[in-house]
Design a protein around this motif. Sequence first.
Motif, PDB file in Angstrom:
ATOM      1  N   UNK A 129       0.823  -1.204   0.000  1.00  0.00           N
ATOM      2  CA  UNK A 129       0.000   0.000   0.000  1.00  0.00           C
ATOM      3  C   UNK A 129       0.864   1.263   0.000  1.00  0.00           C
ATOM      4  N   UNK A 130       1.879   1.301   0.840  1.00  0.00           N
ATOM      5  CA  UNK A 130       2.759   2.473   0.905  1.00  0.00           C
ATOM      6  C   UNK A 130       3.505   2.668  -0.411  1.00  0.00           C
ATOM      7  N   UNK A 131       3.910   1.557  -1.030  1.00  0.00           N
ATOM      8  CA  UNK A 131       4.584   1.640  -2.335  1.00  0.00           C
ATOM      9  C   UNK A 131       3.635   2.226  -3.379  1.00  0.00           C
ATOM     10  N   UNK A 132       2.413   1.713  -3.393  1.00  0.00           N
ATOM     11  CA  UNK A 132       1.437   2.206  -4.353  1.00  0.00           C
ATOM     12  C   UNK A 132       1.085   3.662  -4.120  1.00  0.00           C
ATOM     13  N   UNK A 133       0.951   4.053  -2.856  1.00  0.00           N
ATOM     14  CA  UNK A 133       0.600   5.426  -2.517  1.00  0.00           C
ATOM     15  C   UNK A 133       1.710   6.392  -2.915  1.00  0.00           C
ATOM     16  N   UNK A 134       2.958   5.926  -2.803  1.00  0.00           N
ATOM     17  CA  UNK A 134       4.094   6.771  -3.168  1.00  0.00           C
ATOM     18  C   UNK A 134       4.179   6.956  -4.684  1.00  0.00           C
ATOM     19  N   UNK A 135       3.961   5.868  -5.423  1.00  0.00           N
ATOM     20  CA  UNK A 135       4.104   5.908  -6.879  1.00  0.00           C
ATOM     21  C   UNK A 135       2.837   6.380  -7.592  1.00  0.00           C
ATOM     22  N   UNK A 136       1.687   6.190  -6.962  1.00  0.00           N
ATOM     23  CA  UNK A 136       0.421   6.585  -7.580  1.00  0.00           C
ATOM     24  C   UNK A 136      -0.410   7.386  -6.565  1.00  0.00           C
ATOM     25  N   UNK A 137      -0.049   8.620  -6.337  1.00  0.00           N
ATOM     26  CA  UNK A 137      -0.707   9.435  -5.309  1.00  0.00           C
ATOM     27  C   UNK A 137      -2.170   9.742  -5.617  1.00  0.00           C
ATOM     28  N   UNK A 138      -2.563   9.699  -6.909  1.00  0.00           N
ATOM     29  CA  UNK A 138      -3.947   9.954  -7.250  1.00  0.00           C
ATOM     30  C   UNK A 138      -4.817   8.772  -6.817  1.00  0.00           C
ATOM     31  N   UNK A 139      -5.978   9.081  -6.286  1.00  0.00           N
ATOM     32  CA  UNK A 139      -6.868   8.058  -5.727  1.00  0.00           C
ATOM     33  C   UNK A 139      -7.234   6.992  -6.756  1.00  0.00           C
ATOM     34  N   UNK A 140      -7.547   7.415  -7.974  1.00  0.00           N
ATOM     35  CA  UNK A 140      -7.968   6.466  -9.014  1.00  0.00           C
ATOM     36  C   UNK A 140      -6.835   5.512  -9.384  1.00  0.00           C
ATOM     37  N   UNK A 141      -5.644   6.067  -9.580  1.00  0.00           N
ATOM     38  CA  UNK A 141      -4.498   5.242  -9.949  1.00  0.00           C
ATOM     39  C   UNK A 141      -4.133   4.271  -8.825  1.00  0.00           C
ATOM     40  N   UNK A 142      -4.206   4.735  -7.575  1.00  0.00           N
ATOM     41  CA  UNK A 142      -3.904   3.883  -6.429  1.00  0.00           C
ATOM     42  C   UNK A 142      -4.918   2.745  -6.326  1.00  0.00           C
ATOM     43  N   UNK A 143      -6.197   3.054  -6.542  1.00  0.00           N
ATOM     44  CA  UNK A 143      -7.244   2.032  -6.481  1.00  0.00           C
ATOM     45  C   UNK A 143      -7.031   0.981  -7.559  1.00  0.00           C
ATOM     46  N   UNK A 144      -6.704   1.424  -8.773  1.00  0.00           N
ATOM     47  CA  UNK A 144      -6.438   0.490  -9.875  1.00  0.00           C
ATOM     48  C   UNK A 144      -5.252  -0.394  -9.537  1.00  0.00           C
ATOM     49  N   UNK A 145      -4.211   0.192  -8.956  1.00  0.00           N
ATOM     50  CA  UNK A 145      -3.011  -0.558  -8.578  1.00  0.00           C
ATOM     51  C   UNK A 145      -3.345  -1.655  -7.567  1.00  0.00           C
ATOM     52  N   UNK A 146      -4.090  -1.304  -6.527  1.00  0.00           N
ATOM     53  CA  UNK A 146      -4.425  -2.259  -5.473  1.00  0.00           C
ATOM     54  C   UNK A 146      -5.351  -3.364  -5.988  1.00  0.00           C
TER      55      UNK A 146
END
Length: 199
Positions: A129-146
């Motif tokens: 989660x922290x990795x994704x939040x760092x690399x994809x700070x936008x909510x939509x991109x982070x959600x897609x990543x997870x």
Amino acid sequence: MSFFEGFAIGLGMIIFVGPVFFLLLNSSFQSGSKAGIAVALGIIVSDIICVALCYYGLSSFVNIEGNQFWIGIVGSIIVFILGVNYLIKKAKITTEVSINTRGLQTFFIKGFSVNFFNPFVFVVWIGIFNYGKFNYPETQSLSIFLIAVLLGILTTDLLKVFLSGRVKKFISVQRLTTFFRITGVLLIGFSIRLLYLVW
């Protein structure tokens, strides 16, 4: 980009060999693909809850030392009981397996509890989660990543179920019994290791 990276990370989780790995394989060998799928769904639901906890900032709850201790204790007991069960379990091979809804619920609960009450699963998800939040700070991109990570994990688990079904015809009762005993010993070893680390 976030989807492909997340999916690749999810697929990469196949290298982790823990209690859920052996539970998934043994359930598939012994009770068929439906049981294996039920375990896989239990695992992924527990992962979804872990992601939700991280997303809504509740990961700090898991990071509290006292909470990690009790989560670890519960997880250790569950894995230990499963290990003993596989040590004394009688192997049987059937070509047609019929499991009722209640039976599938049991396999689902096993997959969920073994995965959810392992504090190391939370540690891994907090890291992802922290990795994704760092690399994809936008909510939509982070959600897609997870979501992609979760899909990758589910894919690898279902692949294990599929492959176990294909090799099942080469498994004899004696070999399955040996596999059960080895699994039992390993699960008990995992439970002792988990207890030692959280103590």
